[in-house]
Design a protein around this motif. Structure first.
Motif, mmCIF file in Angstrom:
data_model
loop_
_atom_site.group_PDB
_atom_site.id
_atom_site.type_symbol
_atom_site.label_atom_id
_atom_site.label_comp_id
_atom_site.label_asym_id
_atom_site.label_seq_id
_atom_site.Cartn_x
_atom_site.Cartn_y
_atom_site.Cartn_z
ATOM 1 N N ILE A 6 0.877 -1.150 0.000
ATOM 2 C CA ILE A 6 0.000 0.000 0.000
ATOM 3 C C ILE A 6 0.922 1.209 0.000
ATOM 4 O O ILE A 6 2.001 1.174 0.607
ATOM 5 C CB ILE A 6 -0.954 -0.009 1.214
ATOM 6 C CG1 ILE A 6 -1.981 1.113 1.092
ATOM 7 C CG2 ILE A 6 -0.201 0.077 2.521
ATOM 8 C CD1 ILE A 6 -3.133 0.984 2.072
ATOM 9 N N ARG A 7 0.520 2.263 -0.700
ATOM 10 C CA ARG A 7 1.358 3.458 -0.781
ATOM 11 C C ARG A 7 0.612 4.643 -0.198
ATOM 12 O O ARG A 7 -0.549 4.878 -0.510
ATOM 13 C CB ARG A 7 1.721 3.763 -2.230
ATOM 14 C CG ARG A 7 2.675 4.944 -2.363
ATOM 15 C CD ARG A 7 3.032 5.246 -3.785
ATOM 16 N NE ARG A 7 3.372 4.039 -4.524
ATOM 17 C CZ ARG A 7 3.779 4.035 -5.783
ATOM 18 N NH1 ARG A 7 3.899 5.162 -6.448
ATOM 19 N NH2 ARG A 7 4.054 2.905 -6.399
ATOM 20 N N ILE A 8 1.296 5.382 0.626
ATOM 21 C CA ILE A 8 0.766 6.621 1.178
ATOM 22 C C ILE A 8 1.458 7.772 0.459
ATOM 23 O O ILE A 8 2.685 7.787 0.335
ATOM 24 C CB ILE A 8 1.043 6.732 2.693
ATOM 25 C CG1 ILE A 8 0.410 5.577 3.462
ATOM 26 C CG2 ILE A 8 0.543 8.077 3.219
ATOM 27 C CD1 ILE A 8 0.798 5.539 4.925
ATOM 28 N N GLU A 33 14.784 10.534 -2.960
ATOM 29 C CA GLU A 33 14.337 11.405 -1.875
ATOM 30 C C GLU A 33 12.813 11.523 -1.831
ATOM 31 O O GLU A 33 12.252 12.040 -0.865
ATOM 32 C CB GLU A 33 14.962 12.791 -1.997
ATOM 33 C CG GLU A 33 14.511 13.551 -3.229
ATOM 34 C CD GLU A 33 15.183 14.905 -3.370
ATOM 35 O OE1 GLU A 33 15.953 15.313 -2.476
ATOM 36 O OE2 GLU A 33 14.933 15.566 -4.387
ATOM 37 N N ASP A 34 12.138 11.006 -2.840
ATOM 38 C CA ASP A 34 10.686 11.073 -2.925
ATOM 39 C C ASP A 34 9.981 9.743 -2.718
ATOM 40 O O ASP A 34 8.753 9.672 -2.829
ATOM 41 C CB ASP A 34 10.260 11.631 -4.298
ATOM 42 C CG ASP A 34 10.600 13.096 -4.446
ATOM 43 O OD1 ASP A 34 10.309 13.869 -3.517
ATOM 44 O OD2 ASP A 34 11.155 13.463 -5.495
ATOM 45 N N PHE A 35 10.728 8.666 -2.440
ATOM 46 C CA PHE A 35 10.088 7.359 -2.342
ATOM 47 C C PHE A 35 10.873 6.437 -1.413
ATOM 48 O O PHE A 35 12.081 6.258 -1.576
ATOM 49 C CB PHE A 35 9.984 6.709 -3.722
ATOM 50 C CG PHE A 35 9.183 5.438 -3.723
ATOM 51 C CD1 PHE A 35 7.794 5.483 -3.732
ATOM 52 C CD2 PHE A 35 9.814 4.213 -3.717
ATOM 53 C CE1 PHE A 35 7.049 4.313 -3.736
ATOM 54 C CE2 PHE A 35 9.090 3.031 -3.718
ATOM 55 C CZ PHE A 35 7.693 3.085 -3.725
ATOM 56 N N ALA A 36 10.147 5.861 -0.441
ATOM 57 C CA ALA A 36 10.758 4.924 0.501
ATOM 58 C C ALA A 36 9.792 3.766 0.740
ATOM 59 O O ALA A 36 8.573 3.911 0.567
ATOM 60 C CB ALA A 36 11.073 5.622 1.817
ATOM 61 N N GLU A 37 10.340 2.614 1.135
ATOM 62 C CA GLU A 37 9.524 1.437 1.433
ATOM 63 C C GLU A 37 9.952 0.827 2.760
ATOM 64 O O GLU A 37 11.140 0.707 3.033
ATOM 65 C CB GLU A 37 9.687 0.381 0.348
ATOM 66 C CG GLU A 37 9.161 0.790 -1.002
ATOM 67 C CD GLU A 37 9.408 -0.254 -2.056
ATOM 68 O OE1 GLU A 37 8.447 -0.593 -2.783
ATOM 69 O OE2 GLU A 37 10.562 -0.744 -2.160
ATOM 70 N N LEU A 38 8.956 0.427 3.542
ATOM 71 C CA LEU A 38 9.188 -0.350 4.751
ATOM 72 C C LEU A 38 8.663 -1.742 4.449
ATOM 73 O O LEU A 38 7.457 -1.940 4.283
ATOM 74 C CB LEU A 38 8.449 0.256 5.944
ATOM 75 C CG LEU A 38 9.044 1.550 6.488
ATOM 76 C CD1 LEU A 38 8.489 2.747 5.759
ATOM 77 C CD2 LEU A 38 8.788 1.657 7.957
ATOM 78 N N ARG A 39 9.576 -2.698 4.340
ATOM 79 C CA ARG A 39 9.200 -4.059 3.936
ATOM 80 C C ARG A 39 9.053 -4.963 5.159
ATOM 81 O O ARG A 39 9.951 -5.034 5.993
ATOM 82 C CB ARG A 39 10.262 -4.632 3.004
ATOM 83 C CG ARG A 39 10.345 -3.900 1.683
ATOM 84 C CD ARG A 39 11.350 -4.553 0.730
ATOM 85 N NE ARG A 39 11.492 -3.764 -0.469
ATOM 86 C CZ ARG A 39 12.464 -2.884 -0.667
ATOM 87 N NH1 ARG A 39 13.387 -2.705 0.248
ATOM 88 N NH2 ARG A 39 12.517 -2.194 -1.792
ATOM 89 N N THR A 40 7.910 -5.654 5.224
ATOM 90 C CA THR A 40 7.687 -6.644 6.266
ATOM 91 C C THR A 40 7.495 -8.002 5.595
ATOM 92 O O THR A 40 7.427 -8.078 4.365
ATOM 93 C CB THR A 40 6.445 -6.297 7.117
ATOM 94 O OG1 THR A 40 5.269 -6.488 6.324
ATOM 95 C CG2 THR A 40 6.497 -4.861 7.635
ATOM 96 N N ALA A 41 7.349 -9.036 6.382
ATOM 97 C CA ALA A 41 7.174 -10.375 5.815
ATOM 98 C C ALA A 41 5.885 -10.484 5.001
ATOM 99 O O ALA A 41 5.827 -11.215 4.015
ATOM 100 C CB ALA A 41 7.172 -11.415 6.933
ATOM 101 N N GLY A 42 4.842 -9.745 5.394
ATOM 102 C CA GLY A 42 3.556 -9.881 4.731
ATOM 103 C C GLY A 42 3.288 -8.907 3.607
ATOM 104 O O GLY A 42 2.578 -9.226 2.659
ATOM 105 N N ALA A 43 3.840 -7.702 3.700
ATOM 106 C CA ALA A 43 3.574 -6.669 2.698
ATOM 107 C C ALA A 43 4.545 -5.512 2.892
ATOM 108 O O ALA A 43 5.322 -5.494 3.838
ATOM 109 C CB ALA A 43 2.140 -6.179 2.797
ATOM 110 N N THR A 44 4.457 -4.562 1.998
ATOM 111 C CA THR A 44 5.321 -3.391 2.032
ATOM 112 C C THR A 44 4.473 -2.143 2.197
ATOM 113 O O THR A 44 3.448 -1.999 1.538
ATOM 114 C CB THR A 44 6.142 -3.295 0.730
ATOM 115 O OG1 THR A 44 6.989 -4.439 0.639
ATOM 116 C CG2 THR A 44 6.983 -2.036 0.680
#
Length: 139
Positions: A6-8, A33-44
């Motif tokens: 999901i993207r905010i 500088e405009d895009f980051a992701e936090l990755r977990t086991a189930g989704a990003t």
């Protein structure tokens, strides 16, 4: 098909990424500088600045304008998340509460006003319903 992210969209990406890093304990991977992701086991959880909207769909998303979605994180210790965030969340929507369906939940708004639920299945039935809970609760 797999649900992957999901993207905010936000007007203050650094602030929002810092909040989610603290709330989840997951370090963000920055592509630009405009895009980051936090990755977990189930989704990003992807976080993009308003400048990214113009690249794929001009005018289609507005920051801090969500009133229908709740972002949810399965955690091992809801009360620990609550203690960790008490000095950065100005007011919780709901403090840790055990819900009738067996999850202990903490509902809050992130810095952009998006609803976020951190929950831990606490009854045997809730643990059984959650495919990720047994692994999470062992960690």
């Amino acid at each position: 098909m797999d649900f992957v992210s999901i993207r905010i969209i936000t007007s203050d990406i650094a602030r929002l990424v810092a909040f989610y890093e603290r709330a989840t304990g997951v370090r963000a991977d920055w592509s630009t500088e405009d895009f980051a992701e936090l990755r977990t086991a189930g989704a990003t959880l992807a976080i993009g600045s308003t400048r990214t909207v113009a690249l794929f769909a001009p005018g289609s998303a507005r920051p801090a304008d969500n009133n229908t979605v709740i972002i949810e994180f399965l955690v091992a210790d809801v009360d620990g998340v609550y203690r960790n965030l008490t000095d950065v969340v100005p007011g919780f929507v709901t403090e840790p509460t055990t819900m009738p369906w067996g999850n202990r939940s903490l509902l809050l708004r992130d810095p952009d006003g998006n609803l976020v639920n951190f929950f831990t299945p606490v009854t045997p039935e809730a643990v059984e319903r959650s495919s990720l809970a047994p692994r999470m609760l062992r960690e």
